[in-house]
Design a protein around this motif. Structure first.
Motif, PDB file in Angstrom:
ATOM      1  N   ASP A  92       0.824  -1.211   0.000  1.00 30.65           N
ATOM      2  CA  ASP A  92       0.000   0.000   0.000  1.00 30.65           C
ATOM      3  C   ASP A  92       0.860   1.264   0.000  1.00 30.65           C
ATOM      4  N   GLN A  93       1.952   1.257   0.742  1.00 33.73           N
ATOM      5  CA  GLN A  93       2.837   2.421   0.744  1.00 33.73           C
ATOM      6  C   GLN A  93       3.434   2.644  -0.639  1.00 33.73           C
ATOM      7  N   ILE A  94       3.760   1.575  -1.340  1.00 30.89           N
ATOM      8  CA  ILE A  94       4.306   1.700  -2.690  1.00 30.89           C
ATOM      9  C   ILE A  94       3.249   2.272  -3.624  1.00 30.89           C
ATOM     10  N   ARG A  95       2.028   1.759  -3.542  1.00 30.04           N
ATOM     11  CA  ARG A  95       0.961   2.259  -4.406  1.00 30.04           C
ATOM     12  C   ARG A  95       0.720   3.749  -4.190  1.00 30.04           C
ATOM     13  N   ILE A  96       0.736   4.190  -2.937  1.00 27.58           N
ATOM     14  CA  ILE A  96       0.551   5.616  -2.634  1.00 27.58           C
ATOM     15  C   ILE A  96       1.688   6.432  -3.232  1.00 27.58           C
ATOM     16  N   ALA A  97       2.916   5.963  -3.091  1.00 29.62           N
ATOM     17  CA  ALA A  97       4.069   6.695  -3.631  1.00 29.62           C
ATOM     18  C   ALA A  97       4.046   6.732  -5.158  1.00 29.62           C
ATOM     19  N   LEU A  98       3.525   5.696  -5.789  1.00 40.40           N
ATOM     20  CA  LEU A  98       3.481   5.662  -7.248  1.00 40.40           C
ATOM     21  C   LEU A  98       2.451   6.635  -7.821  1.00 40.40           C
ATOM     22  N   ARG A  99       1.490   7.059  -7.012  1.00 37.78           N
ATOM     23  CA  ARG A  99       0.495   8.037  -7.467  1.00 37.78           C
ATOM     24  C   ARG A  99       1.068   9.438  -7.588  1.00 37.78           C
ATOM     25  N   ASP A 100       2.225   9.684  -7.000  1.00 40.20           N
ATOM     26  CA  ASP A 100       2.838  11.009  -7.027  1.00 40.20           C
ATOM     27  C   ASP A 100       3.188  11.365  -8.478  1.00 40.20           C
ATOM     28  N   PRO A 101       2.676  12.496  -8.989  1.00 41.68           N
ATOM     29  CA  PRO A 101       2.933  12.845 -10.391  1.00 41.68           C
ATOM     30  C   PRO A 101       4.400  13.192 -10.687  1.00 41.68           C
ATOM     31  N   LEU A 102       5.197  13.483  -9.653  1.00 42.22           N
ATOM     32  CA  LEU A 102       6.595  13.831  -9.882  1.00 42.22           C
ATOM     33  C   LEU A 102       7.480  12.607 -10.106  1.00 42.22           C
ATOM     34  N   GLY A 103       6.970  11.424  -9.858  1.00 44.25           N
ATOM     35  CA  GLY A 103       7.721  10.198 -10.122  1.00 44.25           C
ATOM     36  C   GLY A 103       8.927   9.999  -9.231  1.00 44.25           C
ATOM     37  N   TYR A 104       8.728  10.105  -7.924  1.00 43.15           N
ATOM     38  CA  TYR A 104       9.834   9.927  -6.981  1.00 43.15           C
ATOM     39  C   TYR A 104      10.186   8.467  -6.747  1.00 43.15           C
ATOM     40  N   LEU A 105       9.386   7.538  -7.258  1.00 43.99           N
ATOM     41  CA  LEU A 105       9.608   6.120  -7.009  1.00 43.99           C
ATOM     42  C   LEU A 105       9.460   5.364  -8.322  1.00 43.99           C
ATOM     43  N   ALA A 106      10.354   4.398  -8.540  1.00 40.74           N
ATOM     44  CA  ALA A 106      10.311   3.576  -9.749  1.00 40.74           C
ATOM     45  C   ALA A 106      10.660   2.142  -9.380  1.00 40.74           C
ATOM     46  N   PRO A 107      10.193   1.169 -10.162  1.00 40.97           N
ATOM     47  CA  PRO A 107      10.510  -0.227  -9.864  1.00 40.97           C
ATOM     48  C   PRO A 107      11.921  -0.586 -10.323  1.00 40.97           C
ATOM     49  N   CYS A 108      12.504  -1.556  -9.650  1.00 39.91           N
ATOM     50  CA  CYS A 108      13.800  -2.104 -10.048  1.00 39.91           C
ATOM     51  C   CYS A 108      13.612  -2.849 -11.365  1.00 39.91           C
ATOM     52  N   GLU A 109      14.545  -2.685 -12.290  1.00 34.05           N
ATOM     53  CA  GLU A 109      14.433  -3.359 -13.576  1.00 34.05           C
ATOM     54  C   GLU A 109      14.874  -4.818 -13.506  1.00 34.05           C
ATOM     55  N   VAL A 110      15.599  -5.188 -12.458  1.00 33.54           N
ATOM     56  CA  VAL A 110      16.120  -6.549 -12.348  1.00 33.54           C
ATOM     57  C   VAL A 110      15.088  -7.492 -11.729  1.00 33.54           C
ATOM     58  N   CYS A 111      14.552  -7.117 -10.560  1.00 39.04           N
ATOM     59  CA  CYS A 111      13.645  -8.032  -9.860  1.00 39.04           C
ATOM     60  C   CYS A 111      12.185  -7.828 -10.253  1.00 39.04           C
ATOM     61  N   ALA A 112      11.863  -6.765 -10.984  1.00 39.48           N
ATOM     62  CA  ALA A 112      10.512  -6.470 -11.476  1.00 39.48           C
ATOM     63  C   ALA A 112       9.461  -6.576 -10.375  1.00 39.48           C
ATOM     64  N   PRO A 113       9.555  -5.756  -9.326  1.00 39.24           N
ATOM     65  CA  PRO A 113       8.579  -5.845  -8.244  1.00 39.24           C
ATOM     66  C   PRO A 113       7.198  -5.351  -8.659  1.00 39.24           C
ATOM     67  N   ASP A 114       7.108  -4.592  -9.753  1.00 38.33           N
ATOM     68  CA  ASP A 114       5.808  -4.107 -10.186  1.00 38.33           C
ATOM     69  C   ASP A 114       4.888  -5.256 -10.600  1.00 38.33           C
ATOM     70  N   LYS A 115       5.460  -6.320 -11.157  1.00 36.52           N
ATOM     71  CA  LYS A 115       4.637  -7.492 -11.517  1.00 36.52           C
ATOM     72  C   LYS A 115       4.078  -8.154 -10.268  1.00 36.52           C
ATOM     73  N   ARG A 116       4.885  -8.292  -9.235  1.00 37.48           N
ATOM     74  CA  ARG A 116       4.441  -8.894  -7.977  1.00 37.48           C
ATOM     75  C   ARG A 116       3.420  -7.985  -7.296  1.00 37.48           C
ATOM     76  N   LEU A 117       3.594  -6.666  -7.427  1.00 41.22           N
ATOM     77  CA  LEU A 117       2.677  -5.713  -6.823  1.00 41.22           C
ATOM     78  C   LEU A 117       1.310  -5.807  -7.505  1.00 41.22           C
ATOM     79  N   GLU A 118       1.298  -6.003  -8.831  1.00 38.56           N
ATOM     80  CA  GLU A 118       0.031  -6.161  -9.543  1.00 38.56           C
ATOM     81  C   GLU A 118      -0.665  -7.446  -9.122  1.00 38.56           C
ATOM     82  N   GLN A 119       0.099  -8.496  -8.859  1.00 38.44           N
ATOM     83  CA  GLN A 119      -0.483  -9.780  -8.434  1.00 38.44           C
ATOM     84  C   GLN A 119      -1.087  -9.671  -7.043  1.00 38.44           C
ATOM     85  N   ALA A 120      -0.559  -8.746  -6.217  1.00 43.74           N
ATOM     86  CA  ALA A 120      -1.059  -8.589  -4.852  1.00 43.74           C
ATOM     87  C   ALA A 120      -2.454  -7.944  -4.833  1.00 43.74           C
ATOM     88  N   ASP A 121      -2.861  -7.324  -5.942  1.00 42.67           N
ATOM     89  CA  ASP A 121      -4.179  -6.672  -5.984  1.00 42.67           C
ATOM     90  C   ASP A 121      -5.319  -7.633  -5.942  1.00 42.67           C
TER      91      ASP A 121
END
Length: 144
Positions: A115-144
């Motif tokens: 949830d903290q990651i999802r909140i940070a990703l809503r920031d329009p300035l883009g202060y947070l990005a996923p790692c390109e190696v471990c691809a946590p964004d795919k795991r985050l989508e699965q958690a939904d």
């Protein structure tokens, strides 16, 4: 020196200079020998103390993340997400979020919830990005 001057005045000046350099080097040599002996004595004392005291285990510097088993391999792995901060506040690259068991973070990480990651990703300035190696964004989508 390949050629020395012929006059005694300059030869005396050269000899005086060389004598002072030799004396300086002897002083430095004496100082270094004294320091070497002090270091040897300190090492011997430390080795004696280490041999006489029981071995103590040091505590880990960072808390160990909780372990879970991967369903396919049965090997233990860390679960969850971590955030790796920017190099410095004005660095152009964003902070990165990783899977907890990713080996790519180069700086100290902090545990975060999805949830903290999802909140940070809503920031329009883009202060947070996923790692390109471990691809946590795919795991985050699965958690939904």
């Amino acid at each position: 020196m390949s050629e020395l001057p012929p006059d005694p005045t300059r030869l005396r000046a050269i000899l005086a200079y060389l004598d002072s350099r030799v004396a300086d080097n002897e002083t430095v040599g004496v100082y270094l020998r004294l320091q070497r002996e002090a270091a040897r004595e300190a090492l011997a004392a430390a080795e004696r103390q280490a041999a006489s005291s029981p071995q103590r285990r040091s505590r880990p510097r960072r808390p160990v993340p909780p372990l879970a088993t991967q369903p396919d391999s049965g090997e233990p792995r860390a679960t969850g997400f971590v955030v790796e901060p920017k190099k410095h506040p004005k660095h152009p690259q964003p902070a990165l979020y990783h899977l907890a068991d990713c080996a790519m973070p180069r700086r100290k990480t902090s545990r975060v919830t999805p949830d903290q990651i999802r909140i940070a990703l809503r920031d329009p300035l883009g202060y947070l990005a996923p790692c390109e190696v471990c691809a946590p964004d795919k795991r985050l989508e699965q958690a939904d």
